[in-house]
Write a protein that holds these residues in place. Structure first.
Motif, PDB file in Angstrom:
ATOM      1  N   ASP A 101      -3.258   1.176  -4.126  1.00  0.00           N
ATOM      2  CA  ASP A 101      -1.990   2.110  -4.457  1.00  0.00           C
ATOM      3  C   ASP A 101      -2.398   3.668  -5.366  1.00  0.00           C
ATOM      4  O   ASP A 101      -1.209   4.496  -5.128  1.00  0.00           O
ATOM      5  CB  ASP A 101      -1.060   0.745  -5.395  1.00  0.00           C
ATOM      6  N   THR A 125       0.579  -0.703  -0.388  1.00  0.00           N
ATOM      7  CA  THR A 125       0.200  -2.276  -0.263  1.00  0.00           C
ATOM      8  C   THR A 125       0.482  -2.970  -1.160  1.00  0.00           C
ATOM      9  O   THR A 125      -0.111  -3.959  -0.864  1.00  0.00           O
ATOM     10  CB  THR A 125      -0.404  -2.381   0.725  1.00  0.00           C
ATOM     11  N   LYS A 139       2.126   5.199   1.111  1.00  0.00           N
ATOM     12  CA  LYS A 139       2.746   4.332   1.830  1.00  0.00           C
ATOM     13  C   LYS A 139       1.463   2.813   1.027  1.00  0.00           C
ATOM     14  O   LYS A 139       0.647   2.572   1.316  1.00  0.00           O
ATOM     15  CB  LYS A 139       1.882   3.553   3.200  1.00  0.00           C
TER      16      LYS A 139
END
Length: 271
Positions: free
Chosen positions: A252, A269, A267
């Protein structure tokens, strides 16, 4: 209202609280204290139910933030005095009475208190166990235990001084006086004040914002901030640096920085 309510069948039925998942992405855990006749007085059964639901919310990978609230009239008017009235020293000492109430403070995910109405005694202490406190404009905070011949026993003497400083904490605890939402905000106890009918909606919006970030990084950030209460500045700075360094081992962190450089939404995770 700006959010969708999703009931989680796995949360089960509870006697003293309501629990569900909220938010447009179903990523906010929502706990509402539900003892209206007792102004949400905190009995042992209620706190055990809160602990059980927090366990479920911590396990739920979708949930990134938790909101804890009461009713428009009372967040929680205090601990249940009828439950404590006939207790004895040997029972409360031997049984470590109120020990498990600290579960809210130990939650790994951020918890936001949305406080309308009374947050007195144990109610004020419960709000302070949360990471952020938002208040409705008619909220009242106080630690009136001294008027009952006792002292705060769920963190009031320890957390209040960290929130508002020694003089204000001493004044509230030794006089049993209450402060309103505006004074609570100016003293640092409360982060924001909202109209009563907008409090929960606005709190859920903030919870959704927190839940949109990496849950892994949020947990690391919460741990680092909380460490500041326990460590010297030197120790805290060292701890912060190590946690900061640890983020460089996560996907991240790479995604967040790459997205910034590439001017696109990240995005995450949670890895």
């Amino acid at each position: 209202m700006g959010f969708i309510v999703h009931l989680n069948p796995n949360l089960g039925d509870h006697e003293h609280i309501k629990a569900e998942k909220r938010g447009q992405k179903n990523n906010v855990g929502f706990i509402q204290l539900n003892r209206p006749k007792a102004l949400n007085a905190l009995c042992d059964g209620l706190m055990k139910e809160v602990s059980q639901v927090l366990d479920e919310f911590e396990k739920d990978k979708e949930i990134g933030c938790i909101v804890l609230t009461g009713s428009d009239r009372a967040f929680a008017a205090g601990a249940d005095i009828k439950e404590m009235q006939n207790q004895t020293f040997s029972k409360v000492y031997g049984g470590n009475f109120l020990n498990h109430w600290n579960r809210v403070a130990e939650c790994k995910k951020p918890v936001i208190a949305a406080v309308n109405g009374f947050a007195l005694g144990g109610g004020c202490e419960l709000a302070m166990m949360c990471d952020i406190i938002y208040a409705g404009e008619k909220a009242q905070f106080g630690q009136p235990e001294i008027s009952l011949g006792t002292i705060p026993g769920a963190g009031g003497t320890q957390r209040l001084i960290r929130a508002v400083g020694k003089s204000k904490a001493m004044e509230l605890i030794l006089t049993a006086d209450r402060i309103n939402a505006q004074d609570a905000q100016s003293s640092g106890l409360v982060s924001k004040v909202f109209p009563v009918d907008q409090l929960v909606t606005e709190t859920i919006k903030q919870a959704e914002k927190i839940a949109s970030f990496s849950k892994l990084t949020v947990a690391m950030c919460k741990e680092a901030v909380n460490a500041a209460n326990e460590m010297s500045l030197r120790e805290g700075l060292h701890f912060e640096k190590r946690v900061f360094h640890a983020t460089f081992a996560t996907d991240d962190r790479k995604e967040g920085m790459s997205a910034f450089v590439e001017k696109r939404p990240a995005k995450f995770t949670d890895s």
